[in-house]
Design a protein around this motif. Structure first.
Motif, PDB file in Angstrom:
ATOM      1  N   TYR A 201      13.239  10.488  18.639  1.00 45.64           N
ATOM      2  CA  TYR A 201      14.511  10.594  19.420  1.00 45.64           C
ATOM      3  C   TYR A 201      15.194   9.010  19.697  1.00 45.64           C
ATOM      4  N   CYS A 216      15.956  12.000  37.985  1.00 51.91           N
ATOM      5  CA  CYS A 216      15.674  12.883  36.595  1.00 51.91           C
ATOM      6  C   CYS A 216      15.320  14.182  36.779  1.00 51.91           C
ATOM      7  N   ALA A 218      14.390  18.106  34.586  1.00 49.53           N
ATOM      8  CA  ALA A 218      14.744  18.814  33.391  1.00 49.53           C
ATOM      9  C   ALA A 218      13.905  20.147  33.294  1.00 49.53           C
ATOM     10  N   PRO A 223       8.949  18.978  29.979  1.00 50.21           N
ATOM     11  CA  PRO A 223       9.946  17.788  30.682  1.00 50.21           C
ATOM     12  C   PRO A 223       9.245  16.739  30.822  1.00 50.21           C
ATOM     13  N   ASN A 225       7.933  15.069  28.393  1.00 51.63           N
ATOM     14  CA  ASN A 225       8.085  14.021  27.280  1.00 51.63           C
ATOM     15  C   ASN A 225       9.293  13.470  27.529  1.00 51.63           C
ATOM     16  N   PHE A 226      10.406  14.165  28.336  1.00 48.16           N
ATOM     17  CA  PHE A 226      11.798  13.708  28.357  1.00 48.16           C
ATOM     18  C   PHE A 226      11.601  12.512  29.349  1.00 48.16           C
ATOM     19  N   THR A 270      19.972  14.413  33.377  1.00 47.00           N
ATOM     20  CA  THR A 270      19.289  15.530  32.853  1.00 47.00           C
ATOM     21  C   THR A 270      19.221  15.471  31.269  1.00 47.00           C
ATOM     22  N   THR A 271      18.793  16.462  30.678  1.00 44.86           N
ATOM     23  CA  THR A 271      19.116  16.583  29.102  1.00 44.86           C
ATOM     24  C   THR A 271      20.442  17.219  28.973  1.00 44.86           C
ATOM     25  N   TYR A 288      24.034  13.260  31.460  1.00 42.73           N
ATOM     26  CA  TYR A 288      22.977  13.846  30.551  1.00 42.73           C
ATOM     27  C   TYR A 288      22.663  12.753  29.620  1.00 42.73           C
TER      28      TYR A 288
END
Length: 309
Positions: A201, A216, A218, A223, A225-226, A270-271, A288
């Motif tokens: 990514y 943050c 998610a 989550p 991983n994000f 957030t995502t 985001y």
């Protein structure tokens, strides 16, 4: 109601809970076994590209589906996204709609018939590797190298929709992560002809958040991983909160998140999927992370896809 993924799913080896739940995996195993013998719909007038997974959630299939759309656009192939209709998955639909038309039906095969009628040359199935009603021209299975197949057991004993043996139906494996020879050996043991590629990514709007404190949250497949992507990108996280995949945020939850972010003098982040699940009003105080996908050896990947499309 969406539930959080059990932590024991991602243990390196199954624990006692995994073994206790084995009897409940049998319906899924039997379903997959018998459905593969059913008649498969195949139209000579359209090519089908399935982007799926066997690990439940968080493998990057939607971003890869979008990347496939871009590749087909560059190949001058008129393509459309196909999704099975789930009310809870509107976030994925809204994200895909930013890049092309989405045909959404309770049965994917019905959406495929509409695609043929509308003269599309290719249909991109975001999910559907376990849908045996359609004969696919290309099947891509996505993994994240950090979780791979978790404890290796099928739902609910583990995170798998199918065992690794199902890769004998796939043409490509796309791995989100770094080169892992041991992981590749496990894949090639199940299908020695499969093509393996890696992707990562690429955050596109990091400058908005660097040098600032970020709160943050998610509600996606993984989550963690994000959050790790943000940390690896140099973002200073003051706090991180995980919610179930496809979580439908209430107004009170959003208000609570906004207040907590203010208390720590942080930006609320957030995502994009989570952001698209929010009401217009609740989006006002939330940012985001916009991401793109980078496939390693992309030209080689396009070359291999072109042979089948």
């Amino acid at each position: 109601m969406n539930l959080k993924k059990p932590s024991f799913w991602d243990l390196s080896k199954p624990n006692f809970l995994s073994y206790i739940l084995i009897p409940f995996t049998l319906p899924i195993i039997l379903r997959n076994f018998f459905f593969q013998f059913f008649k498969k719909e195949k139209s000579p007038n359209i090519k089908t590209v399935c982007v799926g997974n066997i690990y439940l959630g968080g493998t990057g299939k939607t971003p890869i589906s979008i990347e496939i759309k871009k590749i087909l656009d560059n190949l001058n192939k008129k393509s459309v996204f196909i999704k099975k209709k789930y009310i809870a998955y509107k976030d994925e639909i809204n994200l895909l709609k930013k890049y092309g038309e989405v045909l959404e039906k309770s049965k994917r095969v019905e959406a495929l018939k509409i695609a043929v009628k509308n003269n599309y040359e290719a249909a991109i199935l975001d999910d559907g590797f376990q849908d045996f009603s359609i004969k696919k021209d290309i099947s891509i299975v996505c993994f994240n190298s950090k979780q791979f197949i978790g404890n290796g057991f099928t739902i609910p004993s583990g995170p798998l929709r199918e065992t690794l043996s199902s890769l004998d139906r796939a043409n490509f494996v796309l791995i989100n992560g770094k080169l892992d020879i041991n992981l590749e050996k496990k894949i090639l043991k199940k299908n020695k002809l499969i093509k393996i590629f890696y992707f990562k990514y690429k955050p596109l709007n990091l400058e908005k958040f660097k040098g600032k404190k970020v709160f943050c949250f998610a509600g996606i497949g993984n989550p963690k991983n994000f959050f790790e992507l943000l940390k690896e990108s140099g973002v200073n996280l003051s706090n991180e909160l995980s919610f179930p995949d496809h979580h439908n945020y209430s107004n009170n939850e959003i208000l609570n998140l906004i207040n907590k972010a203010k208390e720590s003098n942080s930006i609320l982040l957030t995502t994009e999927k989570d952001y698209l699940r929010l009401s217009t009003k609740n989006r006002e105080n939330i940012n985001y992370l916009k991401i793109d996908v980078e496939i390693e050896n992309k030209n080689e990947f396009i070359k291999e896809v072109s042979k089948l499309i």
